[in-house]
Design a protein around this motif. Structure first.
Motif, PDB file in Angstrom:
ATOM      1  N   THR A 141       0.860  -1.176   0.000  1.00  0.00           N
ATOM      2  CA  THR A 141       0.000   0.000   0.000  1.00  0.00           C
ATOM      3  C   THR A 141       0.896   1.225   0.000  1.00  0.00           C
ATOM      4  OG1 THR A 141      -1.901   1.068   1.074  1.00  0.00           O
ATOM      5  CG2 THR A 141      -0.165   0.233   2.513  1.00  0.00           C
ATOM      6  N   GLU A 143       2.173   4.701   1.558  1.00  0.00           N
ATOM      7  CA  GLU A 143       2.226   5.198   2.929  1.00  0.00           C
ATOM      8  C   GLU A 143       1.313   6.394   3.160  1.00  0.00           C
ATOM      9  OE1 GLU A 143       6.271   6.326   3.702  1.00  0.00           O
ATOM     10  OE2 GLU A 143       6.092   8.230   2.646  1.00  0.00           O
ATOM     11  N   THR A 145      -1.810   6.505   1.967  1.00  0.00           N
ATOM     12  CA  THR A 145      -3.200   6.039   1.873  1.00  0.00           C
ATOM     13  C   THR A 145      -3.926   6.259   3.189  1.00  0.00           C
ATOM     14  OG1 THR A 145      -2.560   4.327   0.276  1.00  0.00           O
ATOM     15  CG2 THR A 145      -4.669   4.037   1.418  1.00  0.00           C
ATOM     16  N   ALA A 150      -6.776   1.684   3.529  1.00  0.00           N
ATOM     17  CA  ALA A 150      -5.778   0.617   3.689  1.00  0.00           C
ATOM     18  C   ALA A 150      -6.388  -0.603   4.370  1.00  0.00           C
ATOM     19  CB  ALA A 150      -4.588   1.122   4.490  1.00  0.00           C
ATOM     20  N   GLU A 153      -8.147  -2.530   1.870  1.00  0.00           N
ATOM     21  CA  GLU A 153      -7.184  -3.229   1.023  1.00  0.00           C
ATOM     22  C   GLU A 153      -6.757  -4.546   1.673  1.00  0.00           C
ATOM     23  OE1 GLU A 153      -5.072   0.616  -1.200  1.00  0.00           O
ATOM     24  OE2 GLU A 153      -4.120  -0.306   0.552  1.00  0.00           O
ATOM     25  N   ALA A 162       0.328  -5.224   5.089  1.00  0.00           N
ATOM     26  CA  ALA A 162       0.671  -4.570   3.824  1.00  0.00           C
ATOM     27  C   ALA A 162       2.017  -3.896   4.019  1.00  0.00           C
ATOM     28  CB  ALA A 162      -0.377  -3.536   3.421  1.00  0.00           C
ATOM     29  N   ALA A 164       4.285  -0.947   3.273  1.00  0.00           N
ATOM     30  CA  ALA A 164       4.048   0.432   2.850  1.00  0.00           C
ATOM     31  C   ALA A 164       5.199   0.912   1.966  1.00  0.00           C
ATOM     32  CB  ALA A 164       3.899   1.337   4.060  1.00  0.00           C
ATOM     33  N   VAL A 229      -1.404   6.022   6.338  1.00  0.00           N
ATOM     34  CA  VAL A 229      -0.780   4.799   6.832  1.00  0.00           C
ATOM     35  C   VAL A 229       0.508   5.086   7.582  1.00  0.00           C
ATOM     36  CG1 VAL A 229       0.454   2.735   6.055  1.00  0.00           C
ATOM     37  CG2 VAL A 229      -1.824   3.235   5.155  1.00  0.00           C
TER      38      VAL A 229
END
Length: 284
Positions: A141, A143, A145, A150, A153, A162, A164, A229
């Protein structure tokens, strides 16, 4: 080793009793980073195992409050005499991180982390290197987001983490389900049920709701901070190489209290190894 050598006995296991509500288990999942909590029914003959409440079920069913509706009943169980290789196979095949130990009554629980600990200490011997069990498919993902995006996701990818990436596409951190759950909070609200008037009644109407007009029912939802995130991820990332031994990788997982580790070659992200992946080394 047998399950008895690795499991957490009943007296040391955090459980939730029936009947109960989601708030009874949310505090345990948030404060102690458990992936799930066993649900038991107290009886005169001891606690009777009924199911597990996972952190995923709390997030995926935000409007449900009763434990009996949230718990997973089809989770496999094992016995204290089962050998660790067999329970490791069960964990991998059933995608079960925590396997209740049941023999008439609830005796305890054995987790993926318990098996990883046995590998890390050398109590359970393994051969091979990380590269043989790592996956080249890495969930990522950005960072920047927003955290709620996230979290979706993670849900859609059906993975608990995830990696980042920063503006240059380089690894900058790792976000996990635990990170999400730590900042989640339950909010209360109301939901309109719609109108119901006397002249709209038919044979299927309940007498108790005739001609009452609009009604509101209490609802519950999970609210996540809208920050990016980077505010919630772990930015000091522990990594492994493909040549690292299974035991050393397990040691890093236990020491850092993590369930997955990115695999790198130099500074390049080339894969990820999850703790459950290492379990395959016990029976292949």
């Amino acid at each position: 080793m047998n399950v008895a050598d690795a499991m957490t006995p009943r007296e040391d296991v955090v459980t939730a009793d029936l009947p109960g509500t989601r708030s009874d288990v949310l505090k345990y999942l948030q404060e102690q980073s458990f992936s799930s909590v066993p649900v038991v029914k107290p009886t005169d003959n001891g606690p009777e195992y009924r199911g597990l409440i996972s952190r995923e079920s709390l997030i995926e069913q935000p409007d449900e409050d009763q434990l009996v509706m949230l718990m997973e009943e089809d989770v496999p169980t094992t016995t204290a005499e089962t050998n660790l290789e067999d329970v490791a196979r069960t964990m991998v095949e059933a995608n079960a991180r925590r396997v209740p130990v049941v023999d008439g009554e609830f005796e305890g629980i054995v987790t993926v982390t318990d098996v990883i600990h046995a590998i890390a200490t050398g109590d359970q011997e393994t051969e091979g290197t990380v590269g043989a069990y790592a996956s080249a498919d890495v969930n990522t993902t950005y960072e920047g987001t927003p955290l709620p995006v996230a979290e979706r996701e993670l849900s859609y990818a059906n993975v608990p983490y995830a990696v980042a990436l920063d503006d240059d596409g380089r690894m900058s951190g790792v976000l996990t389900e635990v990170d999400v759950l730590e900042v989640a909070r339950i909010v209360e609200g109301e939901e309109e049920t719609g109108d119901n008037f006397g002249d709209q009644d038919d044979d299927w109407s309940w007498e108790g709701i005739k001609a009452v007009g609009s009604r509101y029912l209490p609802t519950r939802d999970i609210e996540l901070p809208a920050g990016p995130v980077r505010e919630f991820m772990t930015d000091e990332v522990v990594t492994v190489s493909a040549e690292m031994s299974i035991q050393e990788a397990a040691q890093r997982m236990i020491t850092n209290d993590i369930e997955q580790i990115p695999m790198v070659t130099g500074e390049d992200l080339v894969g990820v190894v999850c703790d459950v992946d290492l379990l395959e080394a016990l029976y292949e």
